[in-house]
Every structure is written in C-alpha cells, then in structure tokens.
Enzyme design. Structure first.
Site, mmCIF file in Angstrom:
data_model
loop_
_atom_site.group_PDB
_atom_site.id
_atom_site.type_symbol
_atom_site.label_atom_id
_atom_site.label_comp_id
_atom_site.label_asym_id
_atom_site.label_seq_id
_atom_site.Cartn_x
_atom_site.Cartn_y
_atom_site.Cartn_z
ATOM 1 N N HIS A 93 17.091 -2.778 8.597
ATOM 2 C CA HIS A 93 19.393 -1.735 8.897
ATOM 3 C C HIS A 93 19.405 -1.796 7.314
ATOM 4 O O HIS A 93 19.601 -3.239 6.684
ATOM 5 C CB HIS A 93 19.852 -2.091 9.754
ATOM 6 C CG HIS A 93 20.455 -3.397 10.388
ATOM 7 N ND1 HIS A 93 20.370 -3.769 11.784
ATOM 8 C CD2 HIS A 93 21.008 -3.431 9.432
ATOM 9 C CE1 HIS A 93 21.309 -5.347 11.305
ATOM 10 N NE2 HIS A 93 22.033 -4.882 10.155
HETATM 11 P P1 TYD Z 1 20.867 -5.386 16.246
HETATM 12 O O1 TYD Z 1 22.036 -4.540 14.925
HETATM 13 O O2 TYD Z 1 19.777 -4.902 16.746
HETATM 14 O O3 TYD Z 1 21.359 -7.270 15.604
HETATM 15 P P2 TYD Z 1 20.060 -7.017 14.521
HETATM 16 O O4 TYD Z 1 21.214 -7.152 13.023
HETATM 17 O O5 TYD Z 1 20.214 -9.269 14.237
HETATM 18 O O6 TYD Z 1 19.074 -6.935 14.041
HETATM 19 O O7 TYD Z 1 22.339 -6.251 17.573
HETATM 20 C C1 TYD Z 1 21.666 -6.093 18.558
HETATM 21 C C2 TYD Z 1 23.332 -5.222 19.749
HETATM 22 O O8 TYD Z 1 24.630 -6.169 19.368
HETATM 23 C C3 TYD Z 1 23.276 -4.182 19.264
HETATM 24 O O9 TYD Z 1 23.126 -3.153 20.271
HETATM 25 C C4 TYD Z 1 24.410 -3.548 18.698
HETATM 26 C C5 TYD Z 1 25.007 -4.873 19.047
HETATM 27 N N1 TYD Z 1 26.322 -5.309 18.347
HETATM 28 C C6 TYD Z 1 27.301 -5.267 19.059
HETATM 29 O O10 TYD Z 1 27.981 -4.756 19.578
HETATM 30 N N2 TYD Z 1 28.845 -5.233 17.873
HETATM 31 C C7 TYD Z 1 28.267 -6.346 16.574
HETATM 32 O O11 TYD Z 1 28.879 -6.310 15.951
HETATM 33 C C8 TYD Z 1 26.865 -6.332 16.320
HETATM 34 C C9 TYD Z 1 26.627 -6.851 14.643
HETATM 35 C C10 TYD Z 1 25.761 -6.140 16.792
#
Ligand code: TYD
Length: 131
Positions: A49
């Site tokens: 992302h």
């Molecule tokens: P995700 O964006 O998939 O993690 P990464 O950046 O490691 O790929 O996030 C994992 C899950 O956590 C997703 O359901 C969103 C949630 N999340 C929150 O609720 N709050 C946050 O601050 C973050 C970073 C993620």
C-alpha cells in the site's frame, strides 16, 4: 524517492543503551500514533500500500526485515536490522515488507491517526494517483 534512513541518537553506558526520537526535532512530523508488528514469519509479506497523507518512521526493535520502496518510477530495498536506525517513509510511497526474521519486531511512528480512507491498496490506483 521520498524516504531516508535516520541515525537515532543513542545514549549508552555500562548499563546498556537508550535510543530517543523527538517529534519535530529528530523526525519531521508530530507523532499521533504508535503501532508495532510482531510474530511475523519469513514467508509472509506485508504492506502493499501507499499513503496519500501519512508519514511514518519504522524501527526494527529486534530482528530484521526488508522494505521494498517504490515511488512509481524506481524501486529500492532497505534492510532494517538495528534499533538505532529509523526508516522515514513519506507520502505516496508504495511499500512491501518481506524477509522477516523470526521474532522481528517493528515499531512504527505515524504522523496521523489510522484512517483507511487515506490508504491506496491497489498498485494500479497508486500509479494513477501520481499523474
Ligand atoms: P495492514 O495495513 O494490513 O498492515 P501492514 O501495513 O503491515 O500490511 O493492517 C492490518 C490490520 O490492522 C488491518 O485490518 C488494518 C488494521 N489497522 C488498524 O486498525 N489500525 C492501525 O493503526 C493499523 C496500522 C492497522
């Protein structure tokens, strides 16, 4: 490329070491959120992302992982493997985290609260957003 590695100030003596980062002094934004990633596995990749409106600093508190950073034109890989190095990632950078060591722990300091609306999670959309 909108990223840079930051040397984190370390105070050390015979008792051990202490590292410190201060908002708007050592890093270019005010910290609104801290989260951490742990219990990772080497074969699992994360990220995929970019952020329209968020800056972050990532620190490998323990273990190591690779960050593949892409500004839409070029891709560079940064290995994080020290608790005294911070990776600043600015806006509009596509990132993939991979090659996690067992027990890797990543701390992330973010410039804003979590807001799914400011994520771009589709690579084609990311490329389009840069035009
Ligand atoms: P995700 O964006 O998939 O993690 P990464 O950046 O490691 O790929 O996030 C994992 C899950 O956590 C997703 O359901 C969103 C949630 N999340 C929150 O609720 N709050 C946050 O601050 C973050 C970073 C993620």
């Amino acid at each position: 490329m909108n990223y840079k590695l930051i040397n984190i100030k370390v105070h050390g003596d015979e008792r051990g070491k202490l590292a410190v980062l201060e908002s708007l002094k050592d890093i270019p934004f005010e910290i609104k959120r801290v989260y951490w990633i742990f219990d990772t596995l080497p074969e699992q990749e994360r990220g995929f992302h970019s952020h329209k409106d968020m800056e972050q600093i990532v620190v490998a508190m323990d273990g190591a992982c690779d960050f593949v950073l892409d500004d839409g034109e070029r891709t560079e890989t940064v290995t994080l493997n020290r608790p005294d190095k911070g990776l600043y990632i600015g806006k509009n950078m596509w990132r993939v985290m991979k090659n996690f060591s067992y027990g890797c722990k990543l701390m992330v300091l973010a410039s804003d609260y979590y807001n799914e609306k400011e994520y771009i999670r589709n690579y084609g959309e990311f490329k389009k957003s840069l035009k």
